[in-house]
Design an enzyme around this catalytic site. Structure first.
Site, PDB file in Angstrom:
ATOM      1  N   SER A 166       0.836  -1.198   0.000  1.00  0.00           N
ATOM      2  CA  SER A 166       0.000   0.000   0.000  1.00  0.00           C
ATOM      3  C   SER A 166       0.879   1.260   0.000  1.00  0.00           C
ATOM      4  O   SER A 166       1.742   1.404  -0.853  1.00  0.00           O
ATOM      5  CB  SER A 166      -0.964  -0.043   1.187  1.00  0.00           C
ATOM      6  OG  SER A 166      -1.977   0.922   1.054  1.00  0.00           O
ATOM      7  N   ASP A 261      -9.371  -2.625  -6.729  1.00  0.00           N
ATOM      8  CA  ASP A 261      -8.534  -1.693  -5.981  1.00  0.00           C
ATOM      9  C   ASP A 261      -8.364  -0.448  -6.839  1.00  0.00           C
ATOM     10  O   ASP A 261      -8.087  -0.554  -8.042  1.00  0.00           O
ATOM     11  CB  ASP A 261      -7.176  -2.358  -5.712  1.00  0.00           C
ATOM     12  CG  ASP A 261      -6.289  -1.597  -4.745  1.00  0.00           C
ATOM     13  OD1 ASP A 261      -6.367  -0.359  -4.697  1.00  0.00           O
ATOM     14  OD2 ASP A 261      -5.505  -2.254  -4.038  1.00  0.00           O
ATOM     15  N   HIS A 291      -8.581  -3.809  -2.060  1.00  0.00           N
ATOM     16  CA  HIS A 291      -7.347  -3.337  -1.447  1.00  0.00           C
ATOM     17  C   HIS A 291      -7.240  -3.872  -0.015  1.00  0.00           C
ATOM     18  O   HIS A 291      -8.196  -3.841   0.750  1.00  0.00           O
ATOM     19  CB  HIS A 291      -7.335  -1.808  -1.410  1.00  0.00           C
ATOM     20  CG  HIS A 291      -6.050  -1.224  -0.914  1.00  0.00           C
ATOM     21  ND1 HIS A 291      -4.930  -1.126  -1.699  1.00  0.00           N
ATOM     22  CD2 HIS A 291      -5.703  -0.726   0.302  1.00  0.00           C
ATOM     23  CE1 HIS A 291      -3.957  -0.580  -1.005  1.00  0.00           C
ATOM     24  NE2 HIS A 291      -4.395  -0.339   0.218  1.00  0.00           N
TER      25      HIS A 291
END
Length: 317
Positions: A166, A261, A291
């Site tokens: 991330s 995502d 995500h």
């Protein structure tokens, strides 16, 4: 929910029911980075980790060019410590504004146990207190520390990778760019649903209702990192790696992202740019996946498969 992987959809439903039963938290307004940090840290603090045993950890400090110190945690299997082995420098997730080393302790232990490759977890400084290229600079300081202590740690300095998920994936990619530009050769970059592009702020109608990481969250985090430069031509690719023009000389790469995502397209584009520059890149676009899916449950099939895949890549160093 029809678009989501069925096992993951069941987890999302259960999580939603739990949140509603305990009271829905107040969501911070767009632009409230510290409020979002508090919410992110609250969520990450409760995340369970996959099982691991026989992994040791030691704590260290790395000095930075501006006179500060970064907390580092070195994870290793004792029997491998005296050998010349590869290593991974890991930058944790949290949108570049949140996250703590404690939240990634279990995950780091799992990667090390399954791959036998030691890992350095980096307590890099966060936005909005640290801005621009500063996060990647902290990543590079940690990388330098590891290379300087390679002999003591039993590490082969020619087989070191950077890895992150991330926001930490974006920091890892920025660290890899700095390493290339400063003549430090990396063995690989391993980017797990990385946050690469400050221009991903316009909602995609096909994703807007199913994403786990929202466009408002993304706007808040990039604004906290970039300030007035946000969205302009003044943004450095070290801070937002998707801005990079020359991908040549970057290390071989592994990129993983979910189909649902908001980082999907920027990750695909990053992989394509690597390929065009002649850099090997293994890309996984996971159907029906949100995500941060793996941190929602390590037990579902897609999480088990991709954790094993990441360990395969780490082990191949």
């Amino acid at each position: 929910m029809d678009m989501i992987d069925p096992e993951l959809a069941a987890v999302v439903v259960a999580m939603t029911e739990e949140v509603m039963a305990n009271g829905i938290p107040t969501l911070p307004e767009r632009g409230d980075a510290l409020g979002l940090r508090e919410l992110l840290d609250l969520g990450m603090a409760g995340i369970l980790s996959p099982p691991s045993t026989s992994v040791f950890v030691s704590s260290h400090l790395a000095s930075t060019p501006d006179g500060k110190e970064l907390e580092l945690r070195w994870y290793f299997i004792d029997s491998a410590r005296s050998t010349s082995c590869p290593a991974v420098v890991y930058l944790h997730g949290g949108g570049m504004i949140g996250g703590k080393l404690d939240y990634y302790d279990g995950l780091a232990r799992h990667y090390v146990q399954e791959s036998t490759v030691p890992m350095l977890l980096v307590g890099y400084r966060l936005a909005p207190e640290r801005t621009g290229t500063g996060l990647a600079e902290d990543g590079f300081s940690a990388l330098q520390w590891l290379l300087e202590h390679a002999d003591d740690l039993g590490v082969d300095g020619t087989r070191v990778a950077v890895m992150g998920d991330s926001g930490g994936g974006g920091v890892a990619a920025g660290t890899a760019i700095l390493a290339r530009d400063r003549g430090v050769r990396l063995a690989k970059q391993i980017l797990i649903y990385p946050m690469l592009d400050d221009r991903t702020i316009e909602p995609d109608p096909g994703l807007e209702d199913v994403v786990a990481w929202t466009y408002d969250n993304n706007w808040t985090c990039w604004k906290a990192l970039l300030g007035d430069a946000f969205g302009s031509d003044a943004v450095s690719p070290v801070a937002a790696p998707a801005r990079l023009a020359d991908f040549s000389g970057l290390p071989a790469s592994y990129i993983e992202v979910g189909e649902l995502d908001i980082f999907r397209d920027e990750c695909i584009a990053y992989a394509q740019s690597l390929h065009k520059a002649g850099v090997s890149c293994e890309l996984h676009v996971l159907p029906g996946v949100l995500h941060g899916y793996d941190r929602m449950s390590f037990e579902i099939g897609v999480s088990r498969r991709m954790l094993a895949d990441r360990c395969r890549v780490i082990g191949s160093l």
